[in-house]
Design a protein around this motif. Structure first.
Motif, PDB file in Angstrom:
ATOM      1  N   LEU A  75       1.024  -1.079   0.007  1.00 15.32           N
ATOM      2  CA  LEU A  75      -0.006   0.026  -0.239  1.00 15.32           C
ATOM      3  C   LEU A  75       0.780   1.212  -0.010  1.00 15.32           C
ATOM      4  O   LEU A  75       0.431   2.533   0.396  1.00 15.32           O
ATOM      5  CB  LEU A  75      -0.874   0.116   1.212  1.00 15.32           C
ATOM      6  N   THR A  78       0.031   5.421   0.476  1.00 17.26           N
ATOM      7  CA  THR A  78      -1.173   5.769   0.775  1.00 17.26           C
ATOM      8  C   THR A  78      -0.916   6.632   2.009  1.00 17.26           C
ATOM      9  O   THR A  78      -0.021   6.543   2.697  1.00 17.26           O
ATOM     10  CB  THR A  78      -2.165   4.586   1.300  1.00 17.26           C
ATOM     11  N   ILE A  80      -3.161   8.359   5.391  1.00 17.92           N
ATOM     12  CA  ILE A  80      -4.378   8.195   6.226  1.00 17.92           C
ATOM     13  C   ILE A  80      -4.425   9.628   7.062  1.00 17.92           C
ATOM     14  O   ILE A  80      -3.387   9.809   7.918  1.00 17.92           O
ATOM     15  CB  ILE A  80      -4.618   7.069   6.886  1.00 17.92           C
ATOM     16  N   PRO A  81      -5.338  10.418   7.092  1.00 13.65           N
ATOM     17  CA  PRO A  81      -5.352  11.528   8.111  1.00 13.65           C
ATOM     18  C   PRO A  81      -5.765  11.126   9.367  1.00 13.65           C
ATOM     19  O   PRO A  81      -6.365  10.190   9.547  1.00 13.65           O
ATOM     20  CB  PRO A  81      -6.459  12.361   7.474  1.00 13.65           C
ATOM     21  N   LYS A  83      -6.974  11.672  12.614  1.00 11.33           N
ATOM     22  CA  LYS A  83      -8.476  12.442  13.491  1.00 11.33           C
ATOM     23  C   LYS A  83      -8.241  11.955  14.826  1.00 11.33           C
ATOM     24  O   LYS A  83      -7.144  11.742  15.303  1.00 11.33           O
ATOM     25  CB  LYS A  83      -9.498  12.210  12.760  1.00 11.33           C
ATOM     26  N   ASN A  85      -9.749   9.399  15.840  1.00  8.98           N
ATOM     27  CA  ASN A  85     -10.323   8.089  16.039  1.00  8.98           C
ATOM     28  C   ASN A  85      -8.876   7.074  16.269  1.00  8.98           C
ATOM     29  O   ASN A  85      -7.758   7.361  15.712  1.00  8.98           O
ATOM     30  CB  ASN A  85     -10.877   7.449  14.724  1.00  8.98           C
ATOM     31  N   GLU A  93     -11.484  -7.503   8.442  1.00  6.60           N
ATOM     32  CA  GLU A  93     -11.989  -6.625   7.349  1.00  6.60           C
ATOM     33  C   GLU A  93     -12.536  -5.321   8.225  1.00  6.60           C
ATOM     34  O   GLU A  93     -12.388  -4.460   7.535  1.00  6.60           O
ATOM     35  CB  GLU A  93     -13.361  -7.343   6.994  1.00  6.60           C
ATOM     36  N   SER A  95     -10.626  -3.479  10.401  1.00  6.74           N
ATOM     37  CA  SER A  95      -9.426  -2.719  10.740  1.00  6.74           C
ATOM     38  C   SER A  95      -9.539  -1.495   9.944  1.00  6.74           C
ATOM     39  O   SER A  95     -10.137  -1.389   8.673  1.00  6.74           O
ATOM     40  CB  SER A  95      -8.157  -3.492  10.389  1.00  6.74           C
ATOM     41  N   THR A  96      -8.853  -0.499  10.413  1.00  7.48           N
ATOM     42  CA  THR A  96      -8.568   0.803   9.544  1.00  7.48           C
ATOM     43  C   THR A  96      -7.693   0.573   8.337  1.00  7.48           C
ATOM     44  O   THR A  96      -8.121   0.733   7.260  1.00  7.48           O
ATOM     45  CB  THR A  96      -8.160   1.941  10.450  1.00  7.48           C
ATOM     46  N   VAL A  98      -6.399  -2.663   6.555  1.00 16.06           N
ATOM     47  CA  VAL A  98      -6.789  -4.083   6.431  1.00 16.06           C
ATOM     48  C   VAL A  98      -5.298  -4.434   5.666  1.00 16.06           C
ATOM     49  O   VAL A  98      -4.910  -4.125   4.439  1.00 16.06           O
ATOM     50  CB  VAL A  98      -8.081  -4.179   5.528  1.00 16.06           C
TER      51      VAL A  98
ATOM     52  N   ALA B   5      -6.413  -4.622   0.506  1.00 13.78           N
ATOM     53  CA  ALA B   5      -7.679  -3.819   0.661  1.00 13.78           C
ATOM     54  C   ALA B   5      -7.315  -2.865   1.556  1.00 13.78           C
ATOM     55  O   ALA B   5      -6.465  -3.002   2.613  1.00 13.78           O
ATOM     56  CB  ALA B   5      -8.769  -4.527   0.681  1.00 13.78           C
ATOM     57  N   ALA B   7      -9.161  -0.068   3.994  1.00  7.32           N
ATOM     58  CA  ALA B   7     -10.587   0.582   4.512  1.00  7.32           C
ATOM     59  C   ALA B   7     -10.216   1.667   5.560  1.00  7.32           C
ATOM     60  O   ALA B   7      -9.917   1.443   6.402  1.00  7.32           O
ATOM     61  CB  ALA B   7     -11.363  -0.495   5.166  1.00  7.32           C
ATOM     62  N   VAL B   8     -10.146   2.822   4.714  1.00  8.73           N
ATOM     63  CA  VAL B   8      -9.876   4.105   5.476  1.00  8.73           C
ATOM     64  C   VAL B   8     -10.923   4.440   6.253  1.00  8.73           C
ATOM     65  O   VAL B   8     -12.084   4.697   5.646  1.00  8.73           O
ATOM     66  CB  VAL B   8      -9.063   5.021   4.723  1.00  8.73           C
ATOM     67  N   ALA B   9     -10.872   4.523   7.655  1.00  8.78           N
ATOM     68  CA  ALA B   9     -12.256   5.077   8.410  1.00  8.78           C
ATOM     69  C   ALA B   9     -12.479   6.254   7.907  1.00  8.78           C
ATOM     70  O   ALA B   9     -13.747   6.387   7.845  1.00  8.78           O
ATOM     71  CB  ALA B   9     -11.571   5.068   9.774  1.00  8.78           C
ATOM     72  N   SER B  10     -11.652   7.122   7.594  1.00 10.57           N
ATOM     73  CA  SER B  10     -12.072   8.347   7.154  1.00 10.57           C
ATOM     74  C   SER B  10     -12.087   8.879   5.744  1.00 10.57           C
ATOM     75  O   SER B  10     -11.851   9.606   4.928  1.00 10.57           O
ATOM     76  CB  SER B  10     -11.305   9.460   7.714  1.00 10.57           C
ATOM     77  N   ARG B 388       2.391  10.875  -7.582  1.00 14.08           N
ATOM     78  CA  ARG B 388       3.143   9.361  -7.181  1.00 14.08           C
ATOM     79  C   ARG B 388       3.978   8.816  -8.042  1.00 14.08           C
ATOM     80  O   ARG B 388       4.694   7.912  -7.652  1.00 14.08           O
ATOM     81  CB  ARG B 388       1.775   8.530  -6.751  1.00 14.08           C
TER      82      ARG B 388
END
Lengths: 159, 475
Positions: A75, A78, A80-81, A83, A85, A93, A95-96, A98, B5, B7-10, B388
């Motif tokens: 990944l 990538t 991830i901001p 916040k 949380n 599945e 998880s923030t 994965v 995969a 899955a970004v919470a935000s 990127r």
């Protein structure tokens, strides 16, 4: 003489407007850079007192991390901001982040905000979580730029 | 391949990343406001009264920019919101001053009507409409900047062909004032070199992405600096030789300097090796000395630069008038329309537009214009940091650097910091090819910033071969 006034107004009006425009543009750029940081201010849990009134105690040069960046692994790149949380890592599945990595456990680790710091905690993983090359055995403060390694993936906090 | 995969919470927040398109629109409306004040100031200074006619020019320029804005909304919704307004303001100031030059001066011959349908200003306005079409075409065709990387050698060949085209053509078609950089067909004259710049930038970027490991890893250490092996010097020497050939066949100092500068800076960005800068500077020094001794034209330019007042009415005329203009302007300028820039003759709107602007709006106004260039370049480099893929990074850095290098060479020449070379000032000076080519450059920057700022979910995945696992397929 009204002519002279009109002339001066026209002459300086352009210069003033030009520089107002330049500063407006710089203002847009400034909001663009700092906008993310302002929204990621970490909330202090209610009822808990901290000596420095919400300001990060040991944050590096007063900077607050605003994003988690994946620097290595499938990944990579990538962002991830950060916040308020908790961010969880694992193969589960929900998880923030994965990780479908053979070396990652279902619930591998979590990154939680505490008083302006981000604490990294291993959730009993099989292969361990490494911060700055050392295995994480108890919740540890993550400073900006320190590599967090889980299996083949490496993360970093950035300001 | 390890399929991972994310899955970004935000994710919702990431999807809704502000696009700032309305900010861009507001800034563009500001540009139209500034343009109106500038046109009004010109007319007041020349005629001492204003009629409503003065709004036609700003409004028609503004209409073109609003079309550009709508194109950006459709084709590059996440693009940087300040690149387009800054380029638009530079271009507006340029067109207004070119129009202003055709109106004459307070002291000399003054035209009584100030319709927009006359003179170079109107022709430049028509070129702006062509540039609008080209801008939209670039955004529409180049949906993803990485498609450009596929045409690396095609672009390189096209670039060299465009550079060499005027040199091959007979002088009657290609030569204007000693510089063979034109193609004149009928009433239309085109400078192919302006478009060659873009093609060569694409070529340099894709070539360096392919070769940068060789250029940065294999090296010998000498005096604390890593120097490349002799055989890896090939491309840089080739670029140097081509620049010199341009100089020999086209007598075009500015262009050859610019191509070489762009190549060296991109080489530096690609390899992070200081040694390339040193080698580049060394080659530049050698080339400069060679040109100075071999070509009388270069010799003359340097003489004028060192002693402009030696012959202020003939050889040094332009630079002396330019310096007088800038000096008359001082800090705040004589005021738009109140100066006397036509002493620069036909060059007031092309090579010496910076002196024209500087005379009438002064150091403060000129510094504002230079700030706009700086902001565009900063946003371009910012985008190239965020994008990127390596090709995009190099292309963004190259486009931004070429813009500021060109501004440096011409502003430095006009203000006698360096010997004067004939280059157009991007987006500011009179000239159709330059305007169209530079709006294409801005379109590419906007395309790059769009891919840099798109939220990750909407970006096409970048192929990560490094982390792919080998799969054995048994038959």
């Amino acid at each position: 003489m009204p002519d002279a006034i009109v002339l001066a107004a026209a002459r300086f009006g352009f210069l003033i407007l030009l520089w107002v425009f330049v500063f407006a543009v710089v203002g847009v750029m400034r909001r663009d850079i700092f906008g993310a940081r302002q929204s990621s201010l970490v909330a202090v849990p209610r009822g808990v007192k901290f000596p420095s009134s919400g300001k990060p105690a040991k944050a590096k040069r007063g900077k607050t991390p605003s994003q988690l960046v994946i620097v290595e692994g499938a990944l990579a790149g990538t962002r991830i901001p950060l916040k308020e949380n908790v961010i969880t890592f694992g193969r589960a599945e929900d998880s923030t982040v994965v990780l479908s990595d053979d070396y990652a456990s279902t619930r591998h680790a979590q990154l939680a905000p505490r008083a302006g710091q981000w604490l990294l905690e291993d959730l009993g993983s099989t292969n361990g979580t490494y911060l700055d090359g050392a295995k994480v055995t108890e919740p540890a403060c993550v400073s900006i730029g320190a590599p967090i390694r889980i299996g083949r993936t490496v993360f970093e906090l950035r300001s | 391949m390890s399929t991972a995969a994310l899955a970004v919470a935000s994710q919702g927040a990431a999807r809704d990343r502000p696009r700032h398109r309305n900010t861009e629109l507001l800034l563009l409306l500001g540009v139209i406001g500034v343009a109106t004040v500038l046109a009004a100031a010109v007319v007041v200074a020349l005629h001492a009264n204003i009629t409503l006619d003065v709004v036609y020019l700003p409004l028609s320029i503004g209409a073109a920019f609003l079309v550009l804005h709508i194109a950006v909304r459709f084709f590059a919704p996440y693009a940087d919101p300040v690149i387009l307004p800054c380029a638009a303001l530079i271009n507006t100031i340029g067109i207004t001053f070119i129009w202003r030059l055709s109106l004459g001066s307070v002291t000399g011959n003054r035209r009584t009507d100030f319709s927009i349908f006359t003179g170079q200003g109107f022709r430049q306005l028509l070129w702006l409409f062509c540039a609008t079409a080209a801008f939209i075409a670039v955004l529409w065709v180049v949906r993803d900047h990485r498609t450009l990387a596929r045409f690396s050698y095609t672009a390189g060949f096209l670039g060299v062909a465009l550079v060499m085209l005027p040199a091959m053509l007979p002088s009657s078609i290609s030569e204007v004032n000693g510089a063979k950089i034109w193609v004149r067909l009928g009433g239309l004259s085109v400078q192919p070199g302006e478009f060659a710049k873009l093609a060569l930038l694409v070529f340099f970027a894709s070539y360096l992405v392919a070769k940068r490991d060789v250029l940065s890893l294999a090296s010998k250490r000498f005096m604390g600096i890593d120097f490349p092996r002799g055989r890896d010097l090939g491309p840089v020497v080739a670029a140097w030789a081509v620049s010199l050939l341009v100089l020999v066949f086209e007598s075009d100092l500015g262009t050859s300097l610019m191509y070489f500068g762009i190549f060296i800076s991109m080489l530096y960005v690609a390899t992070e090796r200081t040694s390339w800068l040193l080698i580049g500077l060394g080659l530049f020094g050698a080339g400069a000395v060679l040109a100075w001794t071999a070509f009388s034209r270069v010799h003359l330019r340097v003489d004028i630069w060192l002693h402009p007042f030696h012959d202020p009415n003939a050889s040094g005329f332009q630079i002396v008038q330019s310096l007088f203009g800038l000096g008359t302007g001082g800090l705040f300028g004589t005021g738009p329309g109140a100066g006397n820039p036509e002493s620069l003759n036909q060059y007031a709107s092309s090579d010496f537009i910076v002196a024209t602007v500087g005379e009438e709006v002064g150091l403060f106004g000129l510094a504002g214009v230079l700030m706009l260039y700086l902001i565009i370049a900063q946003r371009g480099i910012r985008s190239s940091l965020d994008v990127r893929d390596s090709f995009g990074k190099l292309l963004g850095a190259g486009l931004s650097f070429s813009l500021v290098l060109q501004v440096f060479v011409i502003v430095g020449g006009v203000s006698k910091l360096i010997p004067l070379t004939g280059l157009t000032t991007p987006l500011l000076s009179y000239g159709g090819s330059s305007l169209v080519a530079n709006w294409c450059l801005i379109a590419l920057l906007i395309r790059l910033s769009d891919s840099a700022r798109k939220p990750p979910g909407q970006r096409p995945a970048v192929l990560q071969l490094r982390h792919a696992l080998t799969e054995v397929i048994s038959r």
